[in-house]
Design a protein around this motif. Structure first.
Motif, PDB file in Angstrom:
ATOM      1  N   GLY A 121      11.510   0.427   6.063  1.00  0.00           N
ATOM      2  CA  GLY A 121      10.971  -0.784   5.469  1.00  0.00           C
ATOM      3  C   GLY A 121      10.509  -1.759   6.526  1.00  0.00           C
ATOM      4  O   GLY A 121      10.548  -1.481   7.733  1.00  0.00           O
ATOM      5  N   THR A 122      10.088  -2.922   6.091  1.00  0.00           N
ATOM      6  CA  THR A 122       9.566  -3.921   7.026  1.00  0.00           C
ATOM      7  C   THR A 122      10.649  -4.425   7.987  1.00  0.00           C
ATOM      8  O   THR A 122      10.334  -4.949   9.058  1.00  0.00           O
ATOM      9  CB  THR A 122       8.988  -5.129   6.261  1.00  0.00           C
ATOM     10  OG1 THR A 122      10.002  -5.650   5.376  1.00  0.00           O
ATOM     11  CG2 THR A 122       7.781  -4.698   5.430  1.00  0.00           C
ATOM     12  N   ASP A 123      11.920  -4.237   7.627  1.00  0.00           N
ATOM     13  CA  ASP A 123      13.018  -4.630   8.507  1.00  0.00           C
ATOM     14  C   ASP A 123      13.380  -3.537   9.505  1.00  0.00           C
ATOM     15  O   ASP A 123      14.320  -3.691  10.289  1.00  0.00           O
ATOM     16  CB  ASP A 123      14.249  -5.022   7.689  1.00  0.00           C
ATOM     17  CG  ASP A 123      14.747  -3.896   6.780  1.00  0.00           C
ATOM     18  OD1 ASP A 123      14.123  -2.808   6.764  1.00  0.00           O
ATOM     19  OD2 ASP A 123      15.751  -4.113   6.080  1.00  0.00           O
ATOM     20  N   GLY A 124      12.643  -2.421   9.479  1.00  0.00           N
ATOM     21  CA  GLY A 124      12.915  -1.325  10.393  1.00  0.00           C
ATOM     22  C   GLY A 124      14.000  -0.381   9.926  1.00  0.00           C
ATOM     23  O   GLY A 124      14.294   0.610  10.603  1.00  0.00           O
ATOM     24  N   GLN A 166       9.114   6.642   6.232  1.00  0.00           N
ATOM     25  CA  GLN A 166       8.886   5.387   6.932  1.00  0.00           C
ATOM     26  C   GLN A 166       9.958   4.357   6.566  1.00  0.00           C
ATOM     27  O   GLN A 166      10.365   4.260   5.406  1.00  0.00           O
ATOM     28  CB  GLN A 166       7.503   4.828   6.583  1.00  0.00           C
ATOM     29  CG  GLN A 166       6.353   5.725   6.992  1.00  0.00           C
ATOM     30  CD  GLN A 166       6.266   5.920   8.505  1.00  0.00           C
ATOM     31  OE1 GLN A 166       6.507   4.984   9.277  1.00  0.00           O
ATOM     32  NE2 GLN A 166       5.919   7.129   8.919  1.00  0.00           N
ATOM     33  N   THR A 193      18.086   1.822  15.807  1.00  0.00           N
ATOM     34  CA  THR A 193      18.527   0.674  15.015  1.00  0.00           C
ATOM     35  C   THR A 193      20.029   0.641  14.776  1.00  0.00           C
ATOM     36  O   THR A 193      20.569  -0.404  14.409  1.00  0.00           O
ATOM     37  CB  THR A 193      17.840   0.670  13.637  1.00  0.00           C
ATOM     38  OG1 THR A 193      18.289   1.811  12.886  1.00  0.00           O
ATOM     39  CG2 THR A 193      16.326   0.710  13.789  1.00  0.00           C
TER      40      THR A 193
END
Length: 426
Positions: A164-167, A162, A197
């Motif tokens: 992080g929160t920043d993608g 997965q 991304t």
């Protein structure tokens, strides 16, 4: 005039383009039109533009077919029996491999499946494949089906790291996942660049970590080949696959590429065999037992589509002439200019998803429009209606990819101005 405002001037872009040592290559491509002007085309990460030399290469094959028919397999420097080898050295240079480690064949997902026959050998103790969450669906479907084919369960044996929160992922997340699951891993399959991304990865470090855990390591380089300087041989990767229709400008559905490291040149790993992978020295003896050609060519199944390979020759000639170091340097300038324009006057409209560190990205910046998906779609359609073409990736990302062979600073400025005009009407 402030430096910020200077970035948005025609003079700034024109001066940068005039100083570009690769500016001549733009004329080697057919640029799509938007009315009376050229389109600002930023979709080379989906389909590269047509090299002007591609038509001549295709027509050469057609003429040879018309005049020589079956004898075209055996006559001349571009005979069809060895046609695939005509791209070998140049392709190896682009991906940082030895010529015998690469081959142009099949399509990307087909190559992934065929190579996993030999390189994904799960056991009860090591059944798992490690991949990134949010991978392009083709990869997930392929890996999921391979796990099932071998009698294992993707719910437990397809491990998705997965972000992080920043993608973004970063090496820490990859290292932690390999450390946690390494004892179960048969294969690490990772992208060179994450398609949504634009995040690029340290392939050699991923190989080091994967091998240290006892796993095979392979890469999907769909968004990295022709985009980033690669060193596949030195990275020690076991295998890699990629397509040629994106940055390598070889046409829709182009013949794909594959890499098999030299240490596997004469491997006894199982493979799905075909006549064209048989050792060329004895192929026409039509023997009953398969004797693979050493190296990547031994993974071929069928004779290559000559008409499909022809445009790749035209594109690789341009890559050879330009050189990957110069292309990478221009790519960093163009992407850096795009980033600077966004930070200067568009940061209230656009959020850059792609890493800011040039070492962690290629030609692509993935942009999220502030205000949600509806605003994002509205901007995307505005850009298209004004001759600026990027692409949309659900649920909320516009990808803009300035390809250094044919894009320039003026294209990038057109994009920024179109965004600014849209924002001023909101």
């Amino acid at each position: 005039m402030t430096e910020t405002h200077a970035l948005f001037t025609d003079d700034y872009a024109a001066t940068a383009d005039a100083a570009d040592p690769l500016r001549r290559f733009r004329a080697q491509f057919h640029m799509p039109r938007f009315g009376d002007v050229e389109q600002a085309y930023f979709v080379g990460n989906s389909l590269g533009l047509q090299p002007r030399g591609a038509r001549a290469q295709v027509e050469d094959v057609l003429d040879k077919w018309a005049m020589e028919a079956v004898e075209g397999h055996f006559r001349g420097n571009s005979q069809w029996m060895t046609y695939h080898a005509l791209v070998g050295a140049q392709l190896a240079e682009v991906v940082g491999a030895q010529p015998e480690e690469v081959v142009a064949m099949n399509s990307l997902t087909a190559n992934l499946h065929f190579l996993m026959v030999g390189f994904y050998r799960p056991t009860t103790e090591r059944p798992a494949i490690l991949m990134e969450a949010g991978a392009f669906p083709s990869d997930r479907y392929a890996l999921q089906s391979q796990v099932r084919f071998h009698g294992f369960d993707p719910a437990t044996d397809l491990i998705e790291v997965q972000p992080g929160t920043d993608g973004l992922f970063g090496m820490d997340a990859i290292a932690a996942a390999i450390a946690e699951h390494g004892h179960r891993l048969a294969l690490v399959l990772w992208p060179g660049v994450q398609y949504r991304t634009g995040e690029a990865f340290d392939l050699a470090e991923i190989v080091r970590l994967g091998h240290a855990a006892g796993a095979v390591v392979g890469f999907d380089l769909a968004h990295a080949a022709g985009n980033l300087p690669l060193r596949l041989h030195d990275s020690d990767a076991d295998f890699a696959v990629w397509c040629h229709y994106k940055y390598l400008n070889s046409g829709p559905g182009a013949v794909a590429g594959a890499f098999v490291h030299a240490r596997h040149a004469t491997t006894d790993r199982p493979r799905f065999a075909g006549w064209w992978g048989h050792d060329a020295a004895t192929r026409f003896r039509m023997g009953p037992d398969f004797q693979p050609t050493p190296g990547a060519e031994g993974w071929q199944l069928s004779n290559p589509p000559i008409l499909g390979l022809a445009p790749l020759r035209a594109s690789l000639d341009l890559f050879t002439e330009a050189g990957m170091p110069a292309l990478r340097a221009k790519s960093e300038r163009l992407t850096g200019y795009l980033e600077a324009l966004i930070h200067a006057q568009l940061s209230e409209v656009l959020e850059i998803v792609t890493p800011a560190d040039p070492a962690r990205r290629g030609a692509q910046l993935s942009l999220r429009v502030r205000g949600g998906r509806e605003q994002g779609r509205a901007l995307f359609e505005h850009l298209s209606d004004n001759g600026v073409l990027g692409d949309w990736r659900e649920p909320d990302v516009i990808r803009i990819s300035p390809a250094p062979l044919y894009n320039d600073h003026t294209d990038v400025l057109r994009f920024a101005r179109a965004v600014r005009r849209w924002s001023e009407t909101r």
